[in-house]
Design a protein around this motif. Structure first.
Motif, PDB file in Angstrom:
ATOM      1  N   PHE A  98      20.402  -9.033  15.947  1.00 21.60           N
ATOM      2  CA  PHE A  98      21.295  -8.703  17.044  1.00 21.60           C
ATOM      3  C   PHE A  98      21.479  -9.910  17.963  1.00 21.60           C
ATOM      4  N   SER A  99      22.608  -9.942  18.650  1.00 20.60           N
ATOM      5  CA  SER A  99      22.855 -10.998  19.632  1.00 20.60           C
ATOM      6  C   SER A  99      22.221 -10.592  20.962  1.00 20.60           C
ATOM      7  N   MET A 100      22.138 -11.538  21.880  1.00 17.98           N
ATOM      8  CA  MET A 100      21.606 -11.233  23.206  1.00 17.98           C
ATOM      9  C   MET A 100      22.489 -10.209  23.915  1.00 17.98           C
ATOM     10  N   VAL A 101      23.801 -10.299  23.704  1.00 17.47           N
ATOM     11  CA  VAL A 101      24.730  -9.340  24.317  1.00 17.47           C
ATOM     12  C   VAL A 101      24.478  -7.939  23.771  1.00 17.47           C
ATOM     13  N   ASP A 102      24.262  -7.825  22.452  1.00 19.43           N
ATOM     14  CA  ASP A 102      23.962  -6.526  21.839  1.00 19.43           C
ATOM     15  C   ASP A 102      22.713  -5.905  22.465  1.00 19.43           C
ATOM     16  N   VAL A 103      21.684  -6.720  22.614  1.00 17.81           N
ATOM     17  CA  VAL A 103      20.418  -6.229  23.168  1.00 17.81           C
ATOM     18  C   VAL A 103      20.588  -5.852  24.637  1.00 17.81           C
ATOM     19  N   ALA A 104      21.326  -6.656  25.381  1.00 15.60           N
ATOM     20  CA  ALA A 104      21.575  -6.346  26.794  1.00 15.60           C
ATOM     21  C   ALA A 104      22.290  -5.005  26.930  1.00 15.60           C
ATOM     22  N   ARG A 143      22.268  -2.549  24.710  1.00 16.21           N
ATOM     23  CA  ARG A 143      21.375  -1.481  24.224  1.00 16.21           C
ATOM     24  C   ARG A 143      20.414  -1.005  25.311  1.00 16.21           C
ATOM     25  N   TYR A 144      19.891  -1.956  26.100  1.00 17.03           N
ATOM     26  CA  TYR A 144      18.907  -1.618  27.121  1.00 17.03           C
ATOM     27  C   TYR A 144      19.507  -1.548  28.527  1.00 17.03           C
ATOM     28  N   ASP A 145      20.823  -1.706  28.619  1.00 12.99           N
ATOM     29  CA  ASP A 145      21.536  -1.649  29.900  1.00 12.99           C
ATOM     30  C   ASP A 145      20.943  -2.617  30.925  1.00 12.99           C
ATOM     31  N   VAL A 146      20.797  -3.866  30.476  1.00 16.59           N
ATOM     32  CA  VAL A 146      20.301  -4.937  31.347  1.00 16.59           C
ATOM     33  C   VAL A 146      21.236  -6.136  31.236  1.00 16.59           C
ATOM     34  N   ASP A 147      21.048  -7.091  32.105  1.00 17.47           N
ATOM     35  CA  ASP A 147      21.833  -8.315  32.061  1.00 17.47           C
ATOM     36  C   ASP A 147      21.325  -9.238  30.946  1.00 17.47           C
ATOM     37  N   LYS A 148      22.218 -10.081  30.459  1.00 18.25           N
ATOM     38  CA  LYS A 148      21.847 -11.040  29.410  1.00 18.25           C
ATOM     39  C   LYS A 148      20.704 -11.956  29.863  1.00 18.25           C
ATOM     40  N   ASP A 206      10.285  -1.810  22.337  1.00 13.53           N
ATOM     41  CA  ASP A 206      10.245  -0.358  22.573  1.00 13.53           C
ATOM     42  C   ASP A 206       8.802   0.121  22.747  1.00 13.53           C
ATOM     43  N   LYS A 207       7.903  -0.392  21.932  1.00 11.59           N
ATOM     44  CA  LYS A 207       6.482  -0.004  22.039  1.00 11.59           C
ATOM     45  C   LYS A 207       5.886  -0.455  23.368  1.00 11.59           C
ATOM     46  N   VAL A 208       6.222  -1.689  23.771  1.00  5.49           N
ATOM     47  CA  VAL A 208       5.715  -2.215  25.039  1.00  5.49           C
ATOM     48  C   VAL A 208       6.245  -1.389  26.207  1.00  5.49           C
TER      49      VAL A 208
END
Length: 79
Positions: free
Chosen positions: A23-29, A31-36, A73-75
């Motif tokens: 995944f890209s950083m944008v995808d992860v941001a 997914r978790y509703d956070v900033d890049k 997710d575990k953390v």
């Protein structure tokens, strides 16, 4: 020569685990509703292990493996 190294690096990343999804950083941001910048900090702090730049340049995109998201997710669940 640098271009060949870049191509070789991309092939190495792709060959690491063909079943692994990245995944890209944008995808992860998203997914978790956070900033890049938060994703960047998570990478720097070791919360997304296995994340790496796709190229040798400072602006080269970073790829984040599914296994890193599983780890995060575990953390997050533990806290």
């Amino acid at each position: 020569m640098l271009h060949m190294q870049h191509l070789q690096r991309n092939q190495e990343i792709a060959m690491k685990d063909e079943k692994q999804e990245y995944f890209s950083m944008v995808d992860v941001a998203k997914r978790y509703d956070v900033d890049k910048s938060t994703v960047s900090r998570w990478i720097k702090d070791g919360f997304l292990p296995g994340s790496e730049k796709k190229g040798p340049y400072p602006n080269s995109p970073t790829v984040i493996p599914q296994s890193a998201l599983d780890h995060l997710d575990k953390v997050r669940e533990a806290n």
